[in-house]
Design an enzyme around this catalytic site. Structure first.
Site, mmCIF file in Angstrom:
data_model
loop_
_atom_site.group_PDB
_atom_site.id
_atom_site.type_symbol
_atom_site.label_atom_id
_atom_site.label_comp_id
_atom_site.label_asym_id
_atom_site.label_seq_id
_atom_site.Cartn_x
_atom_site.Cartn_y
_atom_site.Cartn_z
ATOM 1 N N ASP A 113 -3.507 -12.719 2.297
ATOM 2 C CA ASP A 113 -3.512 -12.684 1.716
ATOM 3 C C ASP A 113 -4.179 -11.267 0.481
ATOM 4 O O ASP A 113 -3.573 -10.652 -0.018
ATOM 5 C CB ASP A 113 -3.447 -13.972 0.322
ATOM 6 C CG ASP A 113 -2.509 -13.511 -1.039
ATOM 7 O OD1 ASP A 113 -1.892 -13.178 -1.469
ATOM 8 O OD2 ASP A 113 -3.551 -13.802 -2.264
ATOM 9 N N SER B 211 0.961 -13.387 -7.313
ATOM 10 C CA SER B 211 1.119 -13.278 -6.061
ATOM 11 C C SER B 211 2.496 -13.977 -6.303
ATOM 12 O O SER B 211 1.974 -15.297 -6.947
ATOM 13 C CB SER B 211 1.019 -13.986 -5.125
ATOM 14 O OG SER B 211 -0.293 -13.261 -4.429
ATOM 15 N N GLN C 167 5.463 -11.552 1.778
ATOM 16 C CA GLN C 167 5.162 -11.761 -0.005
ATOM 17 C C GLN C 167 5.614 -11.029 -0.706
ATOM 18 O O GLN C 167 5.786 -10.062 -0.590
ATOM 19 C CB GLN C 167 3.608 -12.046 0.699
ATOM 20 C CG GLN C 167 2.798 -12.140 -0.963
ATOM 21 C CD GLN C 167 1.509 -11.726 -0.967
ATOM 22 O OE1 GLN C 167 1.235 -10.503 -2.449
ATOM 23 N NE2 GLN C 167 0.879 -12.877 -1.044
#
Length: 293
Positions: free
Chosen positions: A210, A234, A284
């Site tokens: 991430d 996110s 993402q």
């Protein structure tokens, strides 16, 4: 082992509450909510606790609400399917009675088959790149000189010891971001030796995956996580494990962002080990909303 890495390993050792129920804690990384990679990796740990003889090969997660760093997170696992080759689990991360993340993960028993991969980009070795601690100190010192009111929580977060080491192929000061093409390469590894547990290495990689994806989508706009006129978070995260990986050896994260629109930025990443093996891929989408004043 680096104390921060030891703390991360402890963080991933969830407390069993009941069949299919686990509890985890959080750590402050400087943001206003729980770091997304922590929730993803803990959810993956919860799922793995209900599977035998198979390793995770993919996960798909949606971040539904900001996580409260001062409250425990309960992970509820739904055993969707147990197959001979593939097994599926759905995980809900819950705080204050509401889901903050929902994730589905797939596991596979090891099999031999056709193989191919995209070649690793030709980049400098991590040992030849600038020291991350020196760079961060230079950036922060310059920012403190410009902005004496810089938030103390961010200063502490930016200078504290980390569970990972990073080496930027093309470093950029996050306090003075410049417009660049939407692509970057960053070497990373756990800051110490990890136990020889393939499942743990995949969960640690999930935690680290991430980092920096959202920042890639911000590059062509001259913005960063520290830009005061931006809200960045996110929205979802997907990760595929292609080959066995050691998260405590250098890995190259080669990222790009093919599109941004409607306050959403899309980023992709290929993760290689230092021998050039493609070990994982990630995608993402992030919220990147500019605040109008």
């Amino acid at each position: 082992m680096n104390p921060c890495l030891a703390d991360l390993v402890s963080l991933l050792d969830l407390e069993p509450l009941e069949v299919n129920l686990f509890r985890g804690q959080s750590r402050h990384l400087g943001g206003r909510s729980v770091y997304g990679g922590q929730v993803v990796s803990q959810a993956l740990v919860a799922a793995t606790r209900t599977v035998e003889g198979q390793l995770p090969h993919s996960l798909h997660a949606y971040f539904l609400r900001p996580g409260d760093m001062d409250a425990a997170i309960v992970y509820e696992v739904d055993r969707v399917r147990d197959g001979r080759s593939f097994t599926t689990r759905r995980v809900q991360a819950i705080q204050h009675g509401q889901p903050i993340l929902t994730m589905i993960a797939s596991f596979q028993r090891a099999e031999e088959g056709f193989e191919h991969q995209v070649e690793m980009p030709d980049v400098p070795t991590p040992e030849s790149l600038a020291n991350q601690h020196e760079l961060r100190k230079q950036w922060l010192d310059a920012e403190l000189a410009r902005n004496p009111d810089f938030p103390e929580r961010l200063r502490i977060a930016f200078t504290k010891e980390q569970a990972f080491e990073f080496a930027w192929v093309t470093p950029m000061d996050p306090f003075q971001p410049e417009k660049r093409a939407p692509q970057q390469g960053i070497w990373f590894r756990a800051a110490g030796k990890l136990p020889d547990d393939p499942m743990l290495h995949r969960c640690v990689l999930a935690y680290a995956s991430d980092f920096n994806l959202a920042s890639t989508a911000l590059l062509p706009h001259g913005r960063s996580w520290f830009s005061s006129d931006m809200i960045v978070a996110s929205i979802d995260h997907a990760l595929w494990f292609h080959r066995d990986v050691r998260a405590d050896d250098w890995l190259l994260y080669a990222m790009d962002s093919p599109s941004a629109q409607s306050v959403r930025g899309m980023s992709r990443g290929l993760i290689y080990d230092r021998t050039g093996r493609l070990v994982a891929s990630a995608t993402q989408e992030c919220l990147m909303r500019q605040i109008t004043r």
